[in-house]
Write an enzyme that holds these catalytic residues in place. Structure first.
Site, PDB file in Angstrom:
ATOM      1  NE  ARG A 199      -2.303   3.067   2.905  1.00  0.00           N
ATOM      2  CZ  ARG A 199      -1.867   4.208   3.427  1.00  0.00           C
ATOM      3  NH1 ARG A 199      -0.583   4.403   3.689  1.00  0.00           N
ATOM      4  NH2 ARG A 199      -2.710   5.166   3.727  1.00  0.00           N
ATOM      5  CG  ASP A 201       1.859   6.846   3.601  1.00  0.00           C
ATOM      6  OD1 ASP A 201       0.687   6.776   3.994  1.00  0.00           O
ATOM      7  OD2 ASP A 201       2.650   7.736   3.980  1.00  0.00           O
ATOM      8  CD  GLU A 208       4.743  17.454  -3.049  1.00  0.00           C
ATOM      9  OE1 GLU A 208       3.900  18.234  -3.495  1.00  0.00           O
ATOM     10  OE2 GLU A 208       4.951  17.297  -1.832  1.00  0.00           O
ATOM     11  CD  GLU A 243      -2.844   7.941   1.955  1.00  0.00           C
ATOM     12  OE1 GLU A 243      -3.511   8.495   2.842  1.00  0.00           O
ATOM     13  OE2 GLU A 243      -1.622   8.137   1.808  1.00  0.00           O
TER      14      GLU A 243
END
Ligand code: NOJ
Length: 561
Positions: A199, A201, A208, A243
């Site tokens: 998963r 995060d 970015e 996510e």
């Protein structure tokens, strides 16, 4: 074979090792405890566990501040215990996903400690620095109200470092190829120890490129493709579950135009509109959100959830919509968080078994992969006396007969168990619910079984059907000549709806939950009754003639993988 995409119909269960089961009696859950509870998860029907972070950490953000990516925090056991747990999970046919927290490290991570030492340090460029105080030092906080800046001065470093989250979580500089190589090494390490994926995060922040003073940061989506390539090179069927609370139009960048980005992404957009529907009984915005997030590359998919370990984030709703959800589910200031969310568990928020069932039935029927949060299967409550998001992170309630809900024998626990009020462990626990045929736990087990028997949801094409009633959401799915019709009534009153399925007279809709069927009247009309907050799942023959789009345009087809 398309069936190889195991995540299309997986049942994912998120748990935090520290609050699941403590065997060694130190007040914190451990791998041995979790391994012993695999029988329970297997019997519930869970086939994939998403494990919250368990690596060594100062634990200022629930473990999302890691100081060694290759270890196991000693509170939870050893690396040996981890491998033993993975071995046991494999024996149960349960896959394990880990949280990959690589947007930032803990401030205590040796890389950061080195980086602070000086500009010529080997690790300096692993983080993001600015010699001057950036003009936007107090902009872009993820936790407004609690976090006050995104650039913090470090005296040793004689510079400001960037942190999208709290100041003890300095952002790694993903533009540095050495950092990306290290991230691959971390992925490779845990894959080698038997996990099935991650998963991921805080995805938008990983990619970015922060520039001091600039409000808009450049997004490097190619880093996701790079990560995916490495992952699959090492393990063909491993996945990334992202996510990323992004707008629908941005989603394609994350999944990749050719499906070469993230495999699964949490559908935060639908989640927020779902809670709006639960609060107001108006399903139109939810239907619109489903349509807006419809187009994803066929081998990719959305993950649907109700609650998670964070606040219920309502930031994508309009101000008016958000206020309605607050009014209904979190009216008091102390229930709200970060000016955008509600820090409550599902059951106390909804307040009734009927609405809880409605919400879960809906979640299991949405086009995607369902993700459950530990404790929600028994309707656990929250502890609003705890700070911030800890309110929804209390220990699992196994038993009403043992102290600490059977979670631990210690006097002091990592977080207190709920022992007062209607959600106290004496009233809400696994042991009692296992014995009662009509408990939420047994209902949930049946629901998971039903979802597994309906692979159309993961694989098929879907449409929203007109019901003429905004309180009722009607959807159908088609796959390989089978169809499924699923109805949800968000209203506190019962309704009768008329569905036009353009079936031949006397075609049947077979109810999958009770011994009933609906027989088509002339022109294929069905009249169906739904109780207050009622839900019904029907199987029927091929309904692909109703699809608005060409068959398989959006559904999975082997040629498109
Ligand atoms: C998202 C996680 O879900 C949240 O719990 C955490 O605080 C932030 N990322 C920072 O890692």
């Amino acid at each position: 074979m398309i069936e190889d995409l195991w995540y299309k119909n997986a049942i994912i269960y998120n748990l935090d090792i520290k609050t699941f089961m403590d065997v060694n009696g130190d007040g914190t859950g451990d791998f041995e405890g979790l391994a012993r509870r695999l029988d329970y998860l297997d019997a519930l029907g869970v086939d994939t566990i998403w494990l919250s972070p368990f690596q060594p950490t100062p634990n200022h953000d629930n473990g999302y501040d890691i100081k060694d990516y290759y270890g196991v925090d000693s509170r939870f056991g050893s690396s040996g215990d981890f491998v033993e747990f993975i071995h046991q999970a494999k024996k149960h046919g349960i896959k394990v996903l880990l949280d990959l927290v690589v947007n930032h490290t803990s401030r205590q991570h040796p890389w950061f400690q080195e980086a602070r030492k000086g500009e010529d340090n080997r690790y300096r460029d692993w983080y993001v620095w600015s010699k001057k105080k950036p003009t936007n030092w107090n902009k872009g906080m993820v936790f407004p109200g609690v976090q006050h800046r995104t650039w913090t001065y470090d005296r040793n470093a004689k510079a400001y470092y960037f942190h999208r989250f709290y100041d003890f979580q300095p952002d790694l500089n993903m533009d540095n190829p050495e950092v990306r190589t290290e991230v691959s090494r971390i992925i490779g390490y845990w894959l080698e120890l038997g996990v099935s994926g991650f998963r991921l995060d805080a995805v938008p922040f990983i990619i970015e490129s922060p520039d001091p003073g600039l409000a808009e940061h450049e997004m490097k989506f190619e880093y996701l493709r790079e990560m995916r390539r490495f992952l699959q090179w090492r393990k063909g069927d491993a996945i990334l579950l992202g996510e990323a609370n992004v707008l629908p139009e941005e989603a394609e960048n994350y999944f990749g135009k050719e499906g070469d980005g993230i495999h699964l992404m949490f559908n935060f957009f639908v989640n927020q509109h779902l809670f709006y529907a639960l609060a107001t009984a108006d399903t139109q915005p939810l239907a619109d959100a489903l349509e807006a997030t419809r187009n994803v590359f066929p081998s990719c998919q959305w993950a649907h959830f109700l609650r998670n370990h964070d606040e219920l984030d309502l930031g994508r709703l309009t101000k008016e919509q958000r206020q309605k959800v607050f009014d209904r589910f979190g009216p008091e200031d102390y229930m709200q968080l970060y000016k955008r969310g509600i820090r409550r568990r599902l059951s106390p928020m909804l307040g009734s078994r009927q609405q809880t069932e409605l919400a879960y039935s809906l979640m299991f029927s949405l086009p995607g992969t369902p993700v459950l949060r530990y404790g929600d299967e028994i309707g656990m409550g929250d502890d609003l006396s705890l700070k911030e998001r800890d309110a929804v992170r209390t220990p699992m309630q196994w038993s009403g007969d043992f102290p600490n809900a059977g979670f631990s024998q210690a006097d002091k626990l990592v977080l207190p168990v709920i022992d007062e009020g209607p959600y106290a462990y004496k009233h809400i626990n696994v042991e009692d619910q296992r014995r009662k045929p009509d408990s939420l736990l047994n209902w949930m087990t049946g629901m998971i079984r039903l979802r597994k028997e309906c692979p159309e949801i993961g694989w098929g094409d879907w449409e929203i059907l007109k019901t003429g009633m905004s309180q009722v959401l009607a959807m159908y799915y088609c796959w390989r000549g089978n169809s499924l019709v699923v109805l949800h009534n968000f209203d506190e009153k019962p309704h009768e709806i008329t569905l036009s399925l353009k079936q031949k007279k006397e075609y049947k809709l077979i109810d999958l939950m009770v011994h009933e069927q609906s027989i088509a009247e002339a022109n294929g009309y069905h009249k169906i009754t739904l109780s207050a907050y009622g839900y019904r799942w029907f199987r029927t023959g091929d309904l692909s003639h109703l699809l608005n789009r060409k068959k398989n345009e959006g559904g999975v087809d082997e040629g498109k993988m």
